[in-house]
Design a protein around this motif. Structure first.
Motif: not given
Length: 50
Positions: A9-15
């Motif tokens: 929720r903090y970092w966002g999506f991961v490739p």
């Protein structure tokens, strides 16, 4: 408390190429509002392999 750790929720999506595994079981679960541990979810199998 989680010692200042941050989740997606903090970092966002991961490739997608960064993903190296698959979630298999719940290790720890906390209620999103109260923060209390949800012991009934500990060890919960998230796949249909068993």
């Amino acid at each position: 408390m989680a010692y200042g750790s941050k989740d997606s929720r903090y970092w966002g999506f991961v490739p997608e190429e960064y993903i190296v595994g698959v979630v298999d079981r719940v290790v720890e679960s906390r209620h999103p509002v109260t923060g209390r541990e949800r012991r009934e979810r500990r060890g919960l199998n998230l796949t249909n392999n068993e």
